[in-house]
Design an enzyme around this catalytic site. Structure first.
Site, mmCIF file in Angstrom:
data_model
loop_
_atom_site.group_PDB
_atom_site.id
_atom_site.type_symbol
_atom_site.label_atom_id
_atom_site.label_comp_id
_atom_site.label_asym_id
_atom_site.label_seq_id
_atom_site.Cartn_x
_atom_site.Cartn_y
_atom_site.Cartn_z
ATOM 1 N N GLU A 99 2.510 3.267 15.998
ATOM 2 C CA GLU A 99 1.945 2.718 14.753
ATOM 3 C C GLU A 99 0.423 2.829 14.790
ATOM 4 O O GLU A 99 -0.185 2.825 15.868
ATOM 5 C CB GLU A 99 2.419 1.256 14.644
ATOM 6 C CG GLU A 99 1.950 0.452 13.464
ATOM 7 C CD GLU A 99 2.403 0.956 12.104
ATOM 8 O OE1 GLU A 99 1.954 2.064 11.737
ATOM 9 O OE2 GLU A 99 3.152 0.253 11.408
ATOM 10 N N ASP A 100 -0.183 2.958 13.619
ATOM 11 C CA ASP A 100 -1.644 3.046 13.556
ATOM 12 C C ASP A 100 -2.302 1.687 13.692
ATOM 13 O O ASP A 100 -3.220 1.497 14.480
ATOM 14 C CB ASP A 100 -2.084 3.729 12.244
ATOM 15 C CG ASP A 100 -1.389 3.148 11.005
ATOM 16 O OD1 ASP A 100 -0.589 2.206 11.145
ATOM 17 O OD2 ASP A 100 -1.645 3.644 9.897
ATOM 18 N N PHE A 152 -10.905 -4.423 6.606
ATOM 19 C CA PHE A 152 -10.175 -3.220 6.200
ATOM 20 C C PHE A 152 -10.840 -2.000 6.818
ATOM 21 O O PHE A 152 -12.034 -1.775 6.635
ATOM 22 C CB PHE A 152 -10.144 -3.099 4.677
ATOM 23 C CG PHE A 152 -9.214 -2.020 4.215
ATOM 24 C CD1 PHE A 152 -7.858 -2.257 4.097
ATOM 25 C CD2 PHE A 152 -9.696 -0.752 3.921
ATOM 26 C CE1 PHE A 152 -6.990 -1.250 3.688
ATOM 27 C CE2 PHE A 152 -8.844 0.259 3.515
ATOM 28 C CZ PHE A 152 -7.480 0.005 3.406
HETATM 29 P P1 5GP Z 1 1.237 -5.344 8.253
HETATM 30 O O1 5GP Z 1 2.652 -5.221 7.786
HETATM 31 O O2 5GP Z 1 1.104 -5.505 9.753
HETATM 32 O O3 5GP Z 1 0.506 -6.437 7.512
HETATM 33 O O4 5GP Z 1 0.488 -4.039 7.814
HETATM 34 C C1 5GP Z 1 0.705 -2.858 8.458
HETATM 35 C C2 5GP Z 1 0.387 -1.660 7.591
HETATM 36 O O5 5GP Z 1 -0.612 -1.941 6.631
HETATM 37 C C3 5GP Z 1 -0.176 -0.555 8.455
HETATM 38 O O6 5GP Z 1 0.836 0.287 8.923
HETATM 39 C C4 5GP Z 1 -1.135 0.140 7.511
HETATM 40 O O7 5GP Z 1 -0.428 1.119 6.775
HETATM 41 C C5 5GP Z 1 -1.588 -0.925 6.576
HETATM 42 N N1 5GP Z 1 -2.877 -1.522 6.983
HETATM 43 C C6 5GP Z 1 -3.097 -2.724 7.549
HETATM 44 N N2 5GP Z 1 -4.401 -2.947 7.775
HETATM 45 C C7 5GP Z 1 -5.036 -1.835 7.343
HETATM 46 C C8 5GP Z 1 -6.419 -1.441 7.326
HETATM 47 O O8 5GP Z 1 -7.346 -2.147 7.756
HETATM 48 N N3 5GP Z 1 -6.678 -0.206 6.828
HETATM 49 C C9 5GP Z 1 -5.717 0.630 6.351
HETATM 50 N N4 5GP Z 1 -6.102 1.807 5.895
HETATM 51 N N5 5GP Z 1 -4.409 0.292 6.343
HETATM 52 C C10 5GP Z 1 -4.075 -0.926 6.851
#
Ligand code: 5GP
Length: 176
Positions: A99-100, A152
């Site tokens: 995961e990124d 972000f």
């Molecule tokens: P979660 O479900 O953990 O809240 O969010 C995960 C997903 O949200 C990540 O796989 C990514 O696609 C997106 N995401 C979360 N934070 C960021 C961020 O700071 N920048 C970007 N570009 N995408 C994010």
């Protein structure tokens, strides 16, 4: 929009090599019938999966899954949808989700639940970035590259409206 670099290209490459070493040590000790399956979460993990996989010293397989939770927004909708499922049957396989970034953890929780029902032999997660510490959320992720502030970010695969994925470093994106 202003960008402030917070993780340099060199720092990413060093950390990816360290993570690969750790993964090799931990998986290398186990007796496995099949190759480790790397599951890249599209699209943001494509650079990370590419770099990480080339640092692993054993043969792996690669598959991709695509989920949406942000859909072009800066905030998670909380709703996770599968856009593209795996091509591989993971029953009995060792699976490592690549995961990124982890923000609230909702996407990964959903992915673990979904893939867990398919009875893999093992299921672990490596994420290059995590905001869990900054958000005070306990983490159950096996391998994390960098804990970052609750901001972000873009670059190294991560986008804002499909822009910035090709930046070789990670930067905070601010309006202005
Ligand atoms: P979660 O479900 O953990 O809240 O969010 C995960 C997903 O949200 C990540 O796989 C990514 O696609 C997106 N995401 C979360 N934070 C960021 C961020 O700071 N920048 C970007 N570009 N995408 C994010």
């Amino acid at each position: 929009m202003e960008r402030e670099a917070i993780v340099s290209e060199a720092a990413i490459q060093r950390r990816v090599a360290e993570l690969a070493d750790q993964i090799c040590r931990e998986y290398g000790l186990e007796k496995r019938e099949d190759r480790l399956l790397l599951v890249g979460v599209l699209k943001g993990s494509f650079h990370f999966l590419s770099d990480l996989s080339r640092q692993l010293s054993f043969d792996v397989e690669v598959d991709f899954i695509s989920v949406s939770s942000y859909a072009g927004e800066k905030k998670s909708s909380g709703i996770v949808q599968i856009r593209k499922d795996l091509d591989t049957n993971i029953e009995g396989r060792d699976v490592l989700i690549v995961e990124d970034i982890v923000d609230t953890g909702a996407t990964l929780r959903h992915l673990r639940e979904l893939l867990g029902t398919r009875k893999p032999r093992s299921l672990r997660v490596v994420s290059l970035l995590s905001k869990l510490q900054a958000r005070g959320i306990p983490s159950d992720i096996e391998y994390i590259g960098f804990e970052i502030p609750d901001e972000f970010v873009v670059g190294y695969g991560l986008d804002y409206g499909e822009r910035f994925r090709n930046l070789p470093y990670i930067a905070i994106l601010r309006e202005g």
